[in-house]
Enzyme design. Structure first.
Site, PDB file in Angstrom:
ATOM      1  CG  ASN A 160      -1.205  11.265  10.257  1.00  0.00           C
ATOM      2  OD1 ASN A 160      -1.906  10.797  10.585  1.00  0.00           O
ATOM      3  ND2 ASN A 160      -0.864  10.070   9.499  1.00  0.00           N
ATOM      4  CE  LYS A 172      -4.098  -2.137   2.276  1.00  0.00           C
ATOM      5  NZ  LYS A 172      -4.822  -2.030   3.208  1.00  0.00           N
ATOM      6  CE  LYS A 217      -5.234  10.072  18.630  1.00  0.00           C
ATOM      7  NZ  LYS A 217      -3.710   9.664  17.573  1.00  0.00           N
ATOM      8  CE1 TYR A 226      -8.101   8.177  17.445  1.00  0.00           C
ATOM      9  CE2 TYR A 226      -9.766   9.298  17.701  1.00  0.00           C
ATOM     10  CZ  TYR A 226      -8.177   9.212  17.564  1.00  0.00           C
ATOM     11  OH  TYR A 226      -7.560  10.458  16.397  1.00  0.00           O
ATOM     12  CG  ASP A 237       2.489  -4.752  12.289  1.00  0.00           C
ATOM     13  OD1 ASP A 237       1.788  -3.589  12.752  1.00  0.00           O
ATOM     14  OD2 ASP A 237       2.487  -5.781  12.032  1.00  0.00           O
TER      15      ASP A 237
END
Length: 335
Positions: free
Chosen positions: A113, A63, A204, A200, A87
């Site tokens: 990112n 990818k 953060k 999630y 990974d």
């Protein structure tokens, strides 16, 4: 209501491209998760601006190669860009990547990112998967990259940046960590500890605490390396592709109304990569340093205690898995 107005205003603000060809020329930039979304656009910008070397760090090399082919075609720069395997679901992969990173002559910025948003509980190497990817592996890479960033600063008389891409959704998690007993990473890796749909934003929040602590341990005056955390805002990306249908539907509506394109969001990453000393240890958003957006409960004395606890538990978690946190000359493993 004021918060809503502020969100609408900032989401619709035209963001600048802060780096210039003169600031990027000759530099080496690494962007994780750069085969799609914000990372892809960020890497493309660096190549367009004239960077000498841009490394796309991705889990799937296939990818990554496809993404790089598109970037080369769109920028016309066919001699720039590399794809390296990384990974983040594997701490050993992070270590291997860091060793390869050390072979570079210089690193001007590492933009971490890559992140994961899940609604189904799963374990990776004994840790809840999004904790592993978003926090443990991300921070291990940051720690391992610091010596190279410091060496680059000294040898090339530059000021490298270490950027962790976080999210303002973290501020919705007030009190969650304080209510967690024992090692945070162990507790959150037990099924049913918290609502996995809220995991999630919780990862953060952990990122923000960890970045702030890392920056406090490694001041720019010692390293000449700037460490910051950037919020790209609400962007139209594939981040929620693993989420449930209802969540994706709700998020899709918000993105339709207020979402930035991936290219627009990537401008916040570009800014953070050159934001300078004033951004060290700070929260950066909308191409500005927005430390005043950090809630008081993160910045006050209680928040500082939680910050040190997060760091201590992170170090212990890494070390119990055989990944020692010990950078020569700095007691990074102490709280």
């Amino acid at each position: 209501m004021a918060d809503l107005f502020d969100l609408v205003r900032t989401q619709r603000t035209q963001l600048p491209i802060v780096p210039t060809p003169s600031t990027v020329a000759g530099g080496t930039y690494i962007v994780t998760g750069a085969n799609t979304g914000l990372g892809f656009e960020c890497a493309k910008h660096f190549i367009s601006l004239g960077a000498s070397r841009v490394i796309i760090a991705v889990r799937s090399v296939q990818k990554g190669d496809a993404a790089l082919a598109i970037i080369r075609k769109e920028t016309g720069r066919y001699d720039v860009g590399e794809v390296w395997e990384l990974d983040l679901a594997s701490l050993d992969s992070v270590e291997a990547f860091a060793k390869r990173l050390d072979t570079l002559d210089r690193v001007d910025a590492l933009i971490e990112n890559a992140s994961l948003a899940l609604v189904q509980f799963s374990l990776t190497e004994g840790m809840e998967t999004s904790l592993m990817v978003n926090v443990a592996s991300t921070m291990l890479l940051a720690i391992r990259a610091l010596p190279k960033l410091r060496a680059s600063a000294k040898m090339f008389k530059i000021q490298p940046h270490l950027v962790v891409v976080t999210s303002g959704t973290a501020f919705s998690q007030k009190g969650v960590l304080e209510g967690t007993e024992g090692n945070i990473f162990d507790a959150l890796s037990a099924k049913g500890t918290t609502n996995i749909a809220e995991r999630y934003p919780l990862t953060k929040l952990l990122q923000i605490y960890a970045v702030r602590q890392l920056a406090s341990l490694f001041p720019v005056s010692d390293t000449n390396v700037v460490i910051n955390a950037v919020n790209p805002g609400l962007c139209t990306t594939e981040l929620a592709r693993n989420a449930g249908f209802i969540f994706r539907l709700q998020l899709g509506l918000m993105k339709l109304l207020l979402g930035r394109t991936a290219e627009e969001g990537s401008r916040t990453l570009l800014h953070a990569a050159v934001a300078g000393v004033a951004s060290h240890g700070k929260y950066v958003s909308d191409c500005r340093i927005k430390e005043d957006y950090i809630p008081e409960w993160i910045r006050d004395e209680s928040g500082c205690l939680t910050q040190r606890r997060v760091w201590g538990d992170l170090v212990k978690t890494l070390e119990t898995r055989g990944h020692t946190v010990d950078i020569p000359g700095h007691p990074a493993n102490k709280v």
